[in-house]
Design a protein around this motif. Structure first.
Motif, PDB file in Angstrom:
ATOM      1  N   ILE A   1       0.829  -1.218   0.000  1.00  0.00           N
ATOM      2  CA  ILE A   1       0.000   0.000   0.000  1.00  0.00           C
ATOM      3  C   ILE A   1       0.866   1.271   0.000  1.00  0.00           C
ATOM      4  CG2 ILE A   1      -1.891  -1.196   1.155  1.00  0.00           C
ATOM      5  CD1 ILE A   1      -1.152   0.574   3.670  1.00  0.00           C
ATOM      6  N   CYS A   2       2.167   1.093  -0.186  1.00  0.00           N
ATOM      7  CA  CYS A   2       3.098   2.218  -0.241  1.00  0.00           C
ATOM      8  C   CYS A   2       3.785   2.258  -1.598  1.00  0.00           C
ATOM      9  CB  CYS A   2       4.157   2.084   0.849  1.00  0.00           C
ATOM     10  SG  CYS A   2       3.507   2.036   2.532  1.00  0.00           S
ATOM     11  N   PRO A   3       4.206   3.456  -2.039  1.00  0.00           N
ATOM     12  CA  PRO A   3       3.814   4.782  -1.560  1.00  0.00           C
ATOM     13  C   PRO A   3       2.300   5.001  -1.716  1.00  0.00           C
ATOM     14  CG  PRO A   3       5.709   4.929  -3.033  1.00  0.00           C
ATOM     15  CD  PRO A   3       5.143   3.541  -3.167  1.00  0.00           C
ATOM     16  N   GLY A   4       1.773   5.948  -0.969  1.00  0.00           N
ATOM     17  CA  GLY A   4       0.340   6.140  -0.915  1.00  0.00           C
ATOM     18  C   GLY A   4      -0.276   6.668  -2.194  1.00  0.00           C
ATOM     19  N   MET A   5      -1.550   6.341  -2.379  1.00  0.00           N
ATOM     20  CA  MET A   5      -2.285   6.839  -3.538  1.00  0.00           C
ATOM     21  C   MET A   5      -2.416   8.359  -3.491  1.00  0.00           C
ATOM     22  SD  MET A   5      -5.245   3.958  -4.234  1.00  0.00           S
ATOM     23  CE  MET A   5      -5.804   3.811  -2.538  1.00  0.00           C
ATOM     24  N   SER A   6      -2.377   8.930  -2.304  1.00  0.00           N
ATOM     25  CA  SER A   6      -2.474  10.388  -2.177  1.00  0.00           C
ATOM     26  C   SER A   6      -1.275  11.092  -2.789  1.00  0.00           C
ATOM     27  CB  SER A   6      -2.599  10.783  -0.707  1.00  0.00           C
ATOM     28  OG  SER A   6      -1.439  10.389   0.024  1.00  0.00           O
ATOM     29  N   LEU A   7      -0.186  10.352  -2.991  1.00  0.00           N
ATOM     30  CA  LEU A   7       1.024  10.906  -3.606  1.00  0.00           C
ATOM     31  C   LEU A   7       1.031  10.703  -5.119  1.00  0.00           C
ATOM     32  CD1 LEU A   7       3.653   9.701  -0.958  1.00  0.00           C
ATOM     33  CD2 LEU A   7       2.590  11.967  -1.165  1.00  0.00           C
ATOM     34  N   GLY A   8      -0.033  10.114  -5.632  1.00  0.00           N
ATOM     35  CA  GLY A   8      -0.146   9.929  -7.080  1.00  0.00           C
ATOM     36  C   GLY A   8       0.248   8.548  -7.570  1.00  0.00           C
ATOM     37  N   PHE A   9       0.518   7.612  -6.666  1.00  0.00           N
ATOM     38  CA  PHE A   9       0.925   6.261  -7.059  1.00  0.00           C
ATOM     39  C   PHE A   9      -0.292   5.355  -7.213  1.00  0.00           C
ATOM     40  CE2 PHE A   9       4.783   8.017  -5.307  1.00  0.00           C
ATOM     41  CZ  PHE A   9       5.805   7.432  -6.030  1.00  0.00           C
ATOM     42  N   VAL A  10      -0.228   4.462  -8.210  1.00  0.00           N
ATOM     43  CA  VAL A  10      -1.339   3.551  -8.503  1.00  0.00           C
ATOM     44  C   VAL A  10      -0.775   2.185  -8.873  1.00  0.00           C
ATOM     45  CG1 VAL A  10      -3.320   3.089 -10.011  1.00  0.00           C
ATOM     46  CG2 VAL A  10      -2.783   5.446  -9.349  1.00  0.00           C
ATOM     47  N   HIS A  11      -1.368   1.139  -8.323  1.00  0.00           N
ATOM     48  CA  HIS A  11      -1.001  -0.227  -8.702  1.00  0.00           C
ATOM     49  C   HIS A  11      -1.660  -0.612 -10.020  1.00  0.00           C
ATOM     50  CE1 HIS A  11       1.487  -2.309  -5.868  1.00  0.00           C
ATOM     51  NE2 HIS A  11       0.694  -2.079  -4.829  1.00  0.00           N
ATOM     52  N   PRO A  12      -0.952  -1.295 -10.904  1.00  0.00           N
ATOM     53  CA  PRO A  12      -1.627  -1.933 -12.040  1.00  0.00           C
ATOM     54  C   PRO A  12      -2.560  -3.039 -11.549  1.00  0.00           C
ATOM     55  CG  PRO A  12       0.768  -1.828 -12.367  1.00  0.00           C
ATOM     56  CD  PRO A  12       0.503  -1.500 -10.927  1.00  0.00           C
ATOM     57  N   ALA A  13      -3.371  -3.550 -12.451  1.00  0.00           N
ATOM     58  CA  ALA A  13      -4.236  -4.683 -12.140  1.00  0.00           C
ATOM     59  C   ALA A  13      -3.389  -5.940 -11.938  1.00  0.00           C
ATOM     60  CB  ALA A  13      -5.246  -4.874 -13.259  1.00  0.00           C
ATOM     61  N   GLY A  14      -4.065  -7.016 -11.547  1.00  0.00           N
ATOM     62  CA  GLY A  14      -3.381  -8.302 -11.428  1.00  0.00           C
ATOM     63  C   GLY A  14      -3.095  -8.741 -10.010  1.00  0.00           C
ATOM     64  N   GLU A  15      -3.754  -8.122  -9.022  1.00  0.00           N
ATOM     65  CA  GLU A  15      -3.478  -8.482  -7.632  1.00  0.00           C
ATOM     66  C   GLU A  15      -4.071  -9.837  -7.249  1.00  0.00           C
ATOM     67  OE1 GLU A  15      -4.460  -7.203  -3.005  1.00  0.00           O
ATOM     68  OE2 GLU A  15      -5.292  -6.008  -4.641  1.00  0.00           O
ATOM     69  N   ILE A  16      -3.292 -10.596  -6.487  1.00  0.00           N
ATOM     70  CA  ILE A  16      -3.783 -11.745  -5.736  1.00  0.00           C
ATOM     71  C   ILE A  16      -3.467 -11.465  -4.275  1.00  0.00           C
ATOM     72  CG2 ILE A  16      -3.506 -14.199  -5.238  1.00  0.00           C
ATOM     73  CD1 ILE A  16      -2.812 -14.630  -8.173  1.00  0.00           C
ATOM     74  N   HIS A  17      -4.485 -11.517  -3.445  1.00  0.00           N
ATOM     75  CA  HIS A  17      -4.284 -11.217  -2.026  1.00  0.00           C
ATOM     76  C   HIS A  17      -4.502 -12.462  -1.192  1.00  0.00           C
ATOM     77  CE1 HIS A  17      -3.953  -8.972   1.622  1.00  0.00           C
ATOM     78  NE2 HIS A  17      -5.182  -9.255   2.007  1.00  0.00           N
ATOM     79  N   ILE A  18      -3.510 -12.770  -0.356  1.00  0.00           N
ATOM     80  CA  ILE A  18      -3.615 -13.905   0.560  1.00  0.00           C
ATOM     81  C   ILE A  18      -4.256 -13.402   1.845  1.00  0.00           C
ATOM     82  CG2 ILE A  18      -2.378 -15.722   1.784  1.00  0.00           C
ATOM     83  CD1 ILE A  18      -0.089 -15.358  -0.256  1.00  0.00           C
ATOM     84  N   GLY A  19      -5.437 -13.906   2.156  1.00  0.00           N
ATOM     85  CA  GLY A  19      -6.170 -13.454   3.329  1.00  0.00           C
ATOM     86  C   GLY A  19      -5.714 -14.139   4.606  1.00  0.00           C
ATOM     87  N   ALA A  20      -6.267 -13.702   5.722  1.00  0.00           N
ATOM     88  CA  ALA A  20      -5.901 -14.257   7.027  1.00  0.00           C
ATOM     89  C   ALA A  20      -6.176 -15.754   7.106  1.00  0.00           C
ATOM     90  CB  ALA A  20      -6.661 -13.526   8.124  1.00  0.00           C
ATOM     91  N   SER A  21      -7.193 -16.210   6.367  1.00  0.00           N
ATOM     92  CA  SER A  21      -7.539 -17.630   6.378  1.00  0.00           C
ATOM     93  C   SER A  21      -6.620 -18.461   5.491  1.00  0.00           C
ATOM     94  CB  SER A  21      -8.980 -17.814   5.897  1.00  0.00           C
ATOM     95  OG  SER A  21      -9.101 -17.449   4.528  1.00  0.00           O
ATOM     96  N   GLY A  22      -5.790 -17.788   4.705  1.00  0.00           N
ATOM     97  CA  GLY A  22      -4.896 -18.485   3.785  1.00  0.00           C
ATOM     98  C   GLY A  22      -5.433 -18.601   2.377  1.00  0.00           C
ATOM     99  N   GLU A  23      -6.689 -18.158   2.139  1.00  0.00           N
ATOM    100  CA  GLU A  23      -7.225 -18.222   0.783  1.00  0.00           C
ATOM    101  C   GLU A  23      -6.582 -17.164  -0.092  1.00  0.00           C
ATOM    102  OE1 GLU A  23     -11.420 -17.545   1.182  1.00  0.00           O
ATOM    103  OE2 GLU A  23     -11.212 -15.358   1.119  1.00  0.00           O
TER     104      GLU A  23
END
Length: 293
Positions: A230-252
């Protein structure tokens, strides 16, 4: 008709949030396992150039026994370790950059001395001046760019591959993402590229993210409460490209569509600020694999 009724009753922002949640998919175990070879490649990026050139680095190297190293470099200090080689089972040229530990990457992605800057036109010819990237990541990528290009060209020539996979964790993920653009501008258009990044910080602005989405194939995997993505922040003009996979607390493993998906199943929603994060999640585990040599 139902969509219009929902729009009237709930409003456009609620509809957007509902659509975002509905479009998130949970990966099946075989899909998660398909990333394992690349996770070990990323972890091997922390090993010395001598170790990766000999492909003698313990578990990380043993996990991909058919890999044929071609070149390596870096010193692990002023220049991140890197290595290039060929994986015959994947029929891919593999390019890997060393990452860094959370105590070192966090200042880099939160320090106000770093800023958005244009890419060097000598390394990135023809890229629009609208595209801007983190100045520190830009400088780190430039240190090894010519050596990486020469190693990839040598590997392509020797093994006849047409696919290139760039892998990295943390700072190494940011360098690999920039390398993918750089290499695509200096190699034949018949080459295909994919980037598999772990704990990727935001690298550039919206124009950069749009360019990546339009021209490359990026998968960036974020682990639980890791604050680095989540860094650098979006408030500074930074943006992630698409394609995220997020591992949740449950492991999914949740596939999150779009740029900086705000769902709580994705890193932006799960970690609203660095104070909500846990830096110990940065190194993993990624399907039971911790980053490091």
């Amino acid at each position: 008709m139902l969509y219009l009724l929902a729009l009237v009753l709930l409003g456009p922002s609620a509809i957007h949030a509902l659509t975002t949640r509905q479009s998130i998919t949970i990966l099946e175990s075989f899909q998660v396992d398909s990333y394992t070879p690349y996770t070990y490649y990323a972890s091997a990026g922390y090993c010395t150039a001598t170790q990766t050139l000999a492909w003698d680095c313990g578990t990380n190297c043993n996990a991909n026994p058919e890999f044929i190293p071609v070149a390596s470099g870096g010193n692990g200090a002023s220049v991140q370790y890197w290595y290039v080689g060929y994986d015959p089972s994947l029929d891919n040229v593999i390019v890997v950059h060393q990452g860094t530990n959370p105590s070192e990457i966090l200042p880099l992605v939160t320090d106000v001395d770093f800023f958005l800057a244009n890419l060097d036109s000598s390394l990135f010819p023809g890229i629009s001046s609208d595209v801007e990237v983190h100045s520190g990541f830009k400088d780190a990528q430039a240190l090894t760019a010519p050596d990486i290009l020469a190693a990839v060209q040598a590997t392509l020539s020797k093994y006849g591959a047409t696919a290139i996979t760039l892998v990295g964790h943390s700072l190494g993920a940011a360098i690999s993402l920039l390398d993918s653009i750089y290499l695509s501008l200096h190699l034949p258009s018949s080459m295909t590229f994919q980037i598999i990044a772990y704990g990727l910080p935001r690298v550039g602005n919206k124009a950069f993210a749009d360019y990546v989405d339009a021209n490359l194939h990026l998968t960036h995997i974020n682990n639980k409460k890791d604050p680095i993505p989540i860094c650098p922040g979006m408030s500074l003009g930074f943006v992630h490209p698409a394609g995220e996979i997020h591992i949740g607390a449950s492991g999914e493993w949740a596939a999150c569509p779009g740029q900086d998906n705000p769902s709580t199943q994705c890193v932006v929603g799960d970690v609203p600020s660095i104070f909500d994060g846990n830096v110990s999640d940065h190194d993993g585990p990624y399907n039971a694999i911790e980053m490091g040599c």
